[in-house]
Design a protein around this motif. Structure first.
Motif, short mmCIF file in Angstrom:
data_model
loop_
_atom_site.label_atom_id
_atom_site.label_comp_id
_atom_site.label_asym_id
_atom_site.label_seq_id
_atom_site.Cartn_x
_atom_site.Cartn_y
_atom_site.Cartn_z
N UNK A 178 0.82 -1.21 0.00
CA UNK A 178 0.00 0.00 0.00
C UNK A 178 0.85 1.26 0.00
N UNK B 239 -13.07 -2.23 -3.97
CA UNK B 239 -13.71 -1.60 -2.81
C UNK B 239 -12.81 -1.64 -1.59
N UNK B 240 -12.18 -2.78 -1.37
CA UNK B 240 -11.32 -2.92 -0.18
C UNK B 240 -10.15 -1.94 -0.28
N UNK C 19 -11.14 1.70 0.01
CA UNK C 19 -11.49 2.05 1.39
C UNK C 19 -10.23 2.26 2.22
N UNK C 20 -9.26 1.38 2.08
CA UNK C 20 -8.02 1.53 2.85
C UNK C 20 -7.31 2.81 2.44
N UNK D 57 -8.57 5.53 1.18
CA UNK D 57 -9.28 6.71 1.70
C UNK D 57 -8.95 6.91 3.17
N UNK D 58 -8.93 5.78 3.92
CA UNK D 58 -8.61 5.90 5.34
C UNK D 58 -7.19 6.40 5.54
N UNK D 59 -6.27 5.87 4.73
CA UNK D 59 -4.86 6.22 4.91
C UNK D 59 -4.60 7.66 4.53
N UNK E 68 -6.73 10.10 4.52
CA UNK E 68 -7.61 11.05 5.20
C UNK E 68 -6.78 12.14 5.89
N UNK E 69 -5.68 11.71 6.51
CA UNK E 69 -4.85 12.68 7.23
C UNK E 69 -3.87 13.41 6.33
N UNK F 19 -14.55 -5.76 4.19
CA UNK F 19 -15.20 -4.49 3.85
C UNK F 19 -16.07 -3.97 4.99
N UNK G 150 -13.77 -2.10 7.25
CA UNK G 150 -13.26 -0.86 6.68
C UNK G 150 -14.37 0.18 6.55
N UNK H 165 -14.57 3.87 7.88
CA UNK H 165 -14.78 4.96 6.93
C UNK H 165 -15.96 5.82 7.33
N UNK I 159 -0.19 -1.71 7.00
CA UNK I 159 0.53 -1.41 5.76
C UNK I 159 0.33 0.04 5.35
N UNK J 164 -1.60 3.16 9.36
CA UNK J 164 -2.57 3.47 10.43
C UNK J 164 -2.42 2.40 11.50
#
Ligand code: SF4
Ligand code: SF4
Ligand code: SF4
Ligand code: SF4
Lengths: 223, 130, 382
Positions: free
Chosen positions: A9, A43-44, A47-48, A50-52, A54-55, B45, B48, B52, B90, B93
């Motif tokens: 990632x 999607x997975x 989503x990761x 976007x979370x990563x 975000x900051x 999902x 996550x 989210x 990874x 976070x």
């Protein structure tokens, strides 16, 4: 079938740094079957990401799409109207799909999210292994249906090396069976061991990668 | 914003929660429980998406090994939680946002204690900065 | 509704299952690879001796078994299947580690000598002789063989009036029968010793076996039979798509099983010593349990799917087979939807665990009967 796996990632996020508006495009064929780049993995991963981000990159947006076969320009056509509004496309197809998008949409940056690994088959749920290296001149007829080019770690065509022990390959005894043990056992089973007395001549690698990028043309089909 | 999303197998976690509620317990504010038919249907999902959508933490609950009606539902829940944690790690976070626990229907007191602990932890971002 | 139950196996265990089912007035199709034991005559029973199951299709309520029994083939339509093939006993000579010597005997040979007139039996036993009986010597003997061997030891003591000792590894005295048997034996002066991990030594002076407190010397060593899962268990498990345990026996559900004798598939049950270690009494009780399992299944007028089950969106499915490989209950198969092939959940066979849905790479599977809120499924930003 083509087998691939997701890139780390960190590598993907690094490649996204210059962009604000990203479209992820999956492929619902080979890479979906090997659970690397179908609609679900899009999607997975998004989503990761976007979370990563975000900051660090809060202004970044990631949208999700998936096409049936990304190596087919016709099947990517549905992206044509919107693709121009994104700074970059992150593709979870194999290298063929990524290049197809890049060729088809020359103004758009297309980034790979996967490492394309090999042509292989599912051995069991969650395990895939290599079977064919696409050498361009198949020799399976002489080797009991087991490919020495792909499955012998040293591509040996005239019997095993000294590193074959207990049916395993010295390169990784736990995970790799000795292809020559497999070939011997299979030919013995088929009653064709005498095939092994023939010397296999040096392989002409010009049909493989060594002859430059390859094309196949069916004259009767091509107008 | 939800402080804690609990996603759990309704046969184990749900039973434990219901017997806890029979004693008069109410889920604290900001905690929601999403039942699943079995740990086997937990999806990476789900975890996550919960994060989210703003959840601070996610608690995944399944039954104990060997107690699953579908044999490996708890294994699936555990593996997929681990996969979600690995993805977060990874991505840089903290994986401590996701907790996995095995629970049996008679462990309502433990469940209450876990919830209490998880909602009273410091926010993850604050920890990251410290 | 078809109420035929197929019972697979020619063992005594299967015979008891058949009896129980007939008593509950189910029709029974009894299939065994060997000649079948004597069974009660009944209109409800069809026997298929010397037959092998060669294919199984369908699901709970409508299984179809194809049998190959030369010269003819047969087809059985059954609502439920009970596997009761028993275990197998190995002959003494099968284990090369046991020395071949006239002083080392199987229980069977000893039993024959015991019933033969004294003067023609091989080694004339005398009061001062010492006969050792070993249970679980190198491999597990199984509960029934343990019971039989102990009974034989007692009978030997009573008949030949000689000294008798029993060597064991783990002797679980967990039934009334075993308890009274071992009590009687002790009262008669039969001594029990715990075996040490060592092979018996046999020479002209006698047999010598190590035990926890020393070495036991005797004149004869009688070794209890060894039991193993039948060698055809794996083949049948494959045909039925049910799980075998790591030890080769059919899997018991699991430790917290709420009803014993269930397999991982709906409508397929396990009975007797193909899935547990039991003496005859235990196997009989298990046969009754298997019949009760069938009665719970077929008790209603028609079968109902569970309230939560999976459903494949056939137009989304890419036929990757992941769900088929995932389903712990063998409830998904490839099927035709009109002209297209796609995965299909067999509703009656589905336990609704959702493992398939969570593994589907294109999210083609939804769970019917449960609400997972949209925010958990859909992208926050699309
Ligand atoms: S782009 Fe083509 S070759 Fe690549 S994974 Fe998709 S379907 Fe397969
Ligand atoms: S011989 Fe060449 S074409 Fe044939 S399987 Fe091996 S690598 Fe593939
Ligand atoms: S896992 Fe999904 S795509 Fe694959 S066969 Fe099953 S339903 Fe179809
Ligand atoms: S929900 Fe569970 S039992 Fe039903 S088809 Fe899916 S994996 Fe099989």
């Amino acid at each position: 079938m083509i087998i691939a796996e997701r890139k780390p990632i960190q590598e993907i996020t690094a490649s996204l740094v210059p962009y604000k508006n990203v479209l992820m495009v999956g492929c619902n064929t080979c890479v979906a079957v090997c659970l690397a780049g179908g609609a679900k993995e899009v999607s997975v991963l998004s989503a990761v990401l976007r979370l990563a981000l975000r900051e660090n990159q809060p202004e970044l947006t990631i949208a999700e799409r998936c096409v049936e076969r990304q190596c087919e320009a016709e099947m990517n056509a549905e992206l044509a109207t919107e693709i121009g509004s994104y700074d970059a496309v992150l593709s979870t197809a194999c290298g063929v799909g990524v290049q197809t998008l890049a060729e088809q949409f020359p103004e758009t940056v297309v980034l790979p999210a996967l490492n394309t690994k090999f042509m292989g088959r599912p051995e069991e749920l969650g395990v895939w292994s290599e079977r064919c290296a696409g050498c361009g001149n198949c020799v399976l007829d002489r080797f009991g249906g087991i490919c020495p080019v792909t499955r012998c770690s040293k591509n040996l065509l005239n019997g095993p090396c000294g590193g074959s022990a207990n049916g395993r390959c010295e390169v990784d005894p736990v995970n790799i069976p000795c292809a020559w043990q497999l070939i011997y056992d299979r030919l013995a089973r088929l009653g064709q061991l005498e095939r092994l007395t023939a010397i296999e001549p040096a392989k002409d690698w010009s049909t493989s990668r060594h002859g430059g990028p390859r094309r196949v043309i069916r004259k009767d089909v091509k107008l | 914003m939800n402080k804690l999303v609990i996603i759990g197998c309704d046969r184990s976690a749900g039973e434990a929660l219901r017997s806890l509620q029979e004693t008069g317990y109410c889920l604290p504010e900001g905690v929601i429980y999403q039942p699943l038919p079995c740990g086997g249907s937990l999806d990476v999902l789900h975890v996550l998406r919960a994060l989210e959508s703003g959840a601070e933490r996610v608690l995944v609950l399944s039954c104990y090994a060997d107690a699953c009606r579908s044999f490996n539902g708890n294994t699936w829940a555990e593996k997929r939680t681990a996969a979600a944690q690995a993805l977060l790690t990874e991505a840089g976070l903290g994986q401590e946002r996701i907790t996995y626990r095995q629970v049996s229907p008679n462990m309502s007191a433990d469940l209450g204690a876990w919830i209490h602990t998880l909602i009273n932890l410091e926010p993850v971002e604050a920890q990251d900065r410290a | 509704m078809n109420k035929t139950v197929a019972v697979l196996g020619g063992s005594a265990d299967a015979g008891w299952v058949v009896e129980e089912l007939l008593a509950l007035s189910y029709s029974v199709a009894w299939v065994g690879q060997e000649d079948l034991p004597d069974s009660p005559r009944s209109d409800g029973l069809r026997a298929y001796p010397r037959s092998r199951v060669s294919a199984v299709s369908g699901c709970v309520g409508s299984f179809r078994l194809e049998l190959s029994a030369p010269p003819e083939r047969a087809v059985i339509d059954a609502a439920a299947i009970i596997v009761a093939m028993g275990n197998q006993r190995l002959p003494l000579g099968a284990d090369a580690r046991i020395p071949a010597h006239p002083r080392v005997l199987s229980t069977q040979v000893l039993a024959e000598r015991l019933s033969a007139p004294r003067q023609i039996s091989g080694i004339a036993p005398a009061q001062r002789q010492h006969i050792l009986f070993a249970l679980d010597m190198l491999e597990l003997s199984g509960k029934q063989a343990v019971v039989e061997t102990l009974e034989l030891a007692l009978r030997t003591h009573d008949t030949w009036h000689c000294e008798v000792s029993v060597l064991y590894r783990e002797l679980q005295v967990d039934s009334d029968l075993l308890e009274s048997l071992t009590r009687t034996m002790r009262e008669q002066g039969i001594v029990f010793h715990r075996l040490q991990d060592a092979l018996p030594v046999v020479d002209d002076s006698g047999v010598h076996v190590k035990h926890a407190d020393g070495v036991l010397d005797g004149d004869l060593l009688v070794i209890a039979p060894v039991v193993r899962p039948r060698s055809d268990s794996a083949e049948l498990a494959g045909l039925l798509r049910i799980a075998l345990g790591a030890d080769g026996y059919f899997q018991q559900l699991n430790v917290r099983s709420y009803r014993p004798g269930l397999s991982n598939r709906k409508g397929i049950y396990l009975a007797g010593r193909c899935h547990l270690d039991a003496d005859d009494a235990g196997a009989r009780a298990d046969a009754a349990q298997a019949a009760a399992n069938v009665a719970i299944l077929l008790g209603q007028d028609h079968l109902q799917p569970e309230t939560v089950i999976a459903e494949v969106g056939s137009t989304k499915c890419i036929r990757c087979l992941t769900c088929i490989r995932t389903c712990p209950h063998a409830a998904v198969e490839l099927a035709a939807y009109g002209q297209v092939t796609a995965a299909k959940v067999v509703e009656l066979a589905c336990f609704g665990c959702g493992a398939c849905a969570a593994n589907c790479p294109v999210r083609a599977i939804t769970m019917k009967g449960i609400d997972v809120p949209v925010w958990l499924q859909e992208a926050a930003l699309v």
